[in-house]
Scaffold this motif. Structure first.
Motif, PDB file in Angstrom:
ATOM      1  N   ALA A 161       1.088  -1.137  -0.082  1.00 36.95           N
ATOM      2  CA  ALA A 161      -0.139  -0.152  -0.253  1.00 36.95           C
ATOM      3  C   ALA A 161       0.999   1.369  -0.539  1.00 36.95           C
ATOM      4  O   ALA A 161       0.212   2.695  -0.860  1.00 36.95           O
ATOM      5  CB  ALA A 161      -1.311   0.563   0.883  1.00 36.95           C
ATOM      6  N   LEU A 162       1.981   1.450   0.826  1.00 39.97           N
ATOM      7  CA  LEU A 162       2.680   2.276   0.582  1.00 39.97           C
ATOM      8  C   LEU A 162       3.644   2.768  -0.910  1.00 39.97           C
ATOM      9  O   LEU A 162       3.827   4.266  -0.822  1.00 39.97           O
ATOM     10  CB  LEU A 162       4.084   1.952   1.916  1.00 39.97           C
ATOM     11  N   LEU A 163       4.107   1.048  -1.191  1.00 44.08           N
ATOM     12  CA  LEU A 163       4.432   1.266  -2.303  1.00 44.08           C
ATOM     13  C   LEU A 163       3.550   2.227  -3.599  1.00 44.08           C
ATOM     14  O   LEU A 163       3.714   3.008  -4.185  1.00 44.08           O
ATOM     15  CB  LEU A 163       5.180  -0.133  -3.034  1.00 44.08           C
ATOM     16  N   GLU A 164       2.410   1.739  -3.669  1.00 46.55           N
ATOM     17  CA  GLU A 164       1.748   2.290  -4.194  1.00 46.55           C
ATOM     18  C   GLU A 164       1.229   4.328  -4.166  1.00 46.55           C
ATOM     19  O   GLU A 164       0.669   4.427  -5.189  1.00 46.55           O
ATOM     20  CB  GLU A 164       0.026   1.283  -4.175  1.00 46.55           C
ATOM     21  N   GLY A 165       1.075   3.685  -3.142  1.00 42.93           N
ATOM     22  CA  GLY A 165       0.983   5.655  -2.397  1.00 42.93           C
ATOM     23  C   GLY A 165       1.658   6.462  -3.131  1.00 42.93           C
ATOM     24  O   GLY A 165       1.150   7.517  -3.995  1.00 42.93           O
ATOM     25  N   LEU A 166       3.203   5.698  -3.093  1.00 43.10           N
ATOM     26  CA  LEU A 166       4.052   6.390  -3.421  1.00 43.10           C
ATOM     27  C   LEU A 166       4.175   6.652  -5.408  1.00 43.10           C
ATOM     28  O   LEU A 166       4.247   7.887  -5.884  1.00 43.10           O
ATOM     29  CB  LEU A 166       5.159   5.972  -3.700  1.00 43.10           C
ATOM     30  N   MET A 167       4.263   5.102  -5.837  1.00 43.02           N
ATOM     31  CA  MET A 167       3.417   5.595  -7.163  1.00 43.02           C
ATOM     32  C   MET A 167       2.431   6.390  -7.729  1.00 43.02           C
ATOM     33  O   MET A 167       1.757   6.525  -9.083  1.00 43.02           O
ATOM     34  CB  MET A 167       3.682   4.122  -7.178  1.00 43.02           C
ATOM     35  N   ASP A 168       0.977   6.281  -6.531  1.00 42.59           N
ATOM     36  CA  ASP A 168       0.052   6.817  -7.289  1.00 42.59           C
ATOM     37  C   ASP A 168       0.398   8.524  -7.812  1.00 42.59           C
ATOM     38  O   ASP A 168      -0.453   8.938  -8.814  1.00 42.59           O
ATOM     39  CB  ASP A 168      -1.089   6.350  -6.483  1.00 42.59           C
ATOM     40  N   ARG A 169       0.953   8.665  -6.866  1.00 46.31           N
ATOM     41  CA  ARG A 169       0.633  10.739  -6.339  1.00 46.31           C
ATOM     42  C   ARG A 169       1.212  11.185  -7.771  1.00 46.31           C
ATOM     43  O   ARG A 169       1.277  12.087  -8.452  1.00 46.31           O
ATOM     44  CB  ARG A 169       1.753  10.524  -5.413  1.00 46.31           C
ATOM     45  N   ALA A 170       2.751   9.873  -8.549  1.00 49.17           N
ATOM     46  CA  ALA A 170       3.648  10.327  -9.922  1.00 49.17           C
ATOM     47  C   ALA A 170       1.852  10.683 -10.557  1.00 49.17           C
ATOM     48  O   ALA A 170       2.338  11.058 -11.475  1.00 49.17           O
ATOM     49  CB  ALA A 170       4.363   9.052  -9.890  1.00 49.17           C
ATOM     50  N   PHE A 171       0.867   9.485 -10.833  1.00 46.39           N
ATOM     51  CA  PHE A 171      -0.021  10.313 -11.921  1.00 46.39           C
ATOM     52  C   PHE A 171      -1.238  11.172 -11.500  1.00 46.39           C
ATOM     53  O   PHE A 171      -1.384  12.142 -12.550  1.00 46.39           O
ATOM     54  CB  PHE A 171      -0.632   8.020 -11.675  1.00 46.39           C
ATOM     55  N   HIS A 172      -1.462  10.721 -10.678  1.00 48.22           N
ATOM     56  CA  HIS A 172      -2.364  11.462  -9.501  1.00 48.22           C
ATOM     57  C   HIS A 172      -2.084  13.271  -9.458  1.00 48.22           C
ATOM     58  O   HIS A 172      -3.325  14.001  -9.053  1.00 48.22           O
ATOM     59  CB  HIS A 172      -3.565  11.036  -9.164  1.00 48.22           C
ATOM     60  N   CYS A 173      -1.343  13.429  -8.733  1.00 48.15           N
ATOM     61  CA  CYS A 173      -0.529  14.854  -8.396  1.00 48.15           C
ATOM     62  C   CYS A 173       0.042  15.794  -9.466  1.00 48.15           C
ATOM     63  O   CYS A 173       0.359  16.804  -9.555  1.00 48.15           O
ATOM     64  CB  CYS A 173       0.088  14.887  -7.496  1.00 48.15           C
ATOM     65  N   TRP A 174       0.361  14.607 -10.686  1.00 51.00           N
ATOM     66  CA  TRP A 174       1.648  15.764 -11.472  1.00 51.00           C
ATOM     67  C   TRP A 174       0.514  15.212 -12.549  1.00 51.00           C
ATOM     68  O   TRP A 174       0.546  16.167 -13.665  1.00 51.00           O
ATOM     69  CB  TRP A 174       2.763  15.198 -11.459  1.00 51.00           C
ATOM     70  N   TRP A 175       0.470  13.991 -13.554  1.00 49.70           N
ATOM     71  CA  TRP A 175      -0.161  14.278 -15.383  1.00 49.70           C
ATOM     72  C   TRP A 175      -0.312  14.229 -15.134  1.00 49.70           C
ATOM     73  O   TRP A 175      -1.165  14.158 -16.253  1.00 49.70           O
ATOM     74  CB  TRP A 175       0.812  12.814 -15.264  1.00 49.70           C
TER      75      TRP A 175
END
Lengths: 216, 216
Positions: A161-175
């Motif tokens: 879940a922590l890895l997923e949260g880290l990666m998800d932010r790159a999608f959802h707060c940037w792109w």
């Protein structure tokens, strides 16, 4: 659906079914464009049917309403990302986590209109299968890792879940709003913090007092 | 509102305003219980007014509708978390990031009903100020850090978003459904990966082929 399976279907399907499938595809392509340009709430079924060059009545032969075509656009977009990640790493016998993470960044970036479209329909978008894919991937790598210390096996779901949260932010707060950094630089940055953590200075006492409780 | 400011207000406010504020508070306390037990969609205004022991008509003197009281419950819950984090670290002259992260975990855990309530009203809940608080906190620490290498100052917003994603998952993928691990163990685990990254084995080639592209 790739070229091969499509032509395979064309042999077997009667002409009406082929035309029907083509119309459905046109509607989905048109809807993706209209949702990207106007957002879920402002887009109308008329705009979609005009962009697809079909009548409004035809729309309802394929989709119940705007919400239904919206969720189909998202589901098929995510499915395409999933398939293309698989294709990107297909030549690797034994891809490592960094290879898979990089491939996911490439393919999500290539289809970042899907993330932007999803965001316009918050509350309407069905729970996406996106986080599910990342969770599955991370869980599988964690289960195969030779040594998880100082973590225990019971903590695999938390780590995933922590890895997923880290990666998800790159999608959802940037792109969802900007195009930079692109997928390779983003993969470098995210993999760096996954492997080494954040800069050590960050965890030291601040050099000057700056954190007034009232400012929190 | 603490005891002191409340009694201060009581001196200044006319009796009607005091009674009105008490009724509003009763409605909010009742709504928080009803939303926690029943979820946003199943909860009714009648249930809330019964739990608050006021008439349905009184409800509408204070709130426009169910959505309005729902968003007020969330906003005041987040504000309380914010204030209590400030109180927890108030005795520290110069709190470090780990101290602040731990305080946030303590206070979010103590009020995790707010996270659970928020989740029942997805799409209805106004964009919460939760991520905003975390982003602000991380940004401030990143700006003060003596050395961010290998990252540049331009990457502070990205680093803040990644830290926020990591921490957010502890709230939204865990405490919305389960109570363990509690706040101190969770803070230990999350701070460990923030400082040191994830276990090194995770980034090596898997020991046996297991990652069929079709399984992605």
């Amino acid at each position: 659906m790739n070229q091969k399976s499509e032509s395979h279907q064309q042999v077997k399907q009667p002409r009406g079914a082929r035309r029907r499938a083509r119309t459905r595809d046109s509607l989905l392509v048109a809807a993706r464009k209209v949702f990207a340009a106007r957002g879920y709430h402002d887009a109308t079924i008329t705009e979609i049917t005009e962009a697809a060059a079909v009548g409004v009545g035809t729309f309802y032969l394929h989709f119940r309403d705007k919400e239904a075509i919206f969720n189909t656009v998202l589901a098929e977009g995510l499915e395409a990302i999933r398939r293309q990640v698989g294709e990107e790493i297909a030549h690797e016998d034994n891809p490592s986590l960094p290879v898979v993470v990089r491939a996911i960044f490439h393919q999500v970036y290539a289809q970042r209109d899907i993330i932007r479209i999803e965001r316009t329909g918050e509350g309407v978008a069905a729970r996406s299968s996106g986080p599910g894919i990342l969770m599955e991937t991370f869980t599988r790598f964690l289960e195969q890792a030779a040594d998880l210390s100082p973590f225990s096996e019971e903590e695999i779901p938390l780590l995933a879940a922590l890895l997923e949260g880290l990666m998800d932010r790159a999608f959802h707060c940037w792109w969802d709003e900007q195009d930079e950094p692109g997928p390779d630089l983003m993969a470098d940055r995210v993999l760096h913090v996954m492997k080494h953590g954040f800069p050590a200075s960050l965890f030291e006492e601040p050099q000057k007092p700056f954190f007034a409780p009232s400012a929190l």
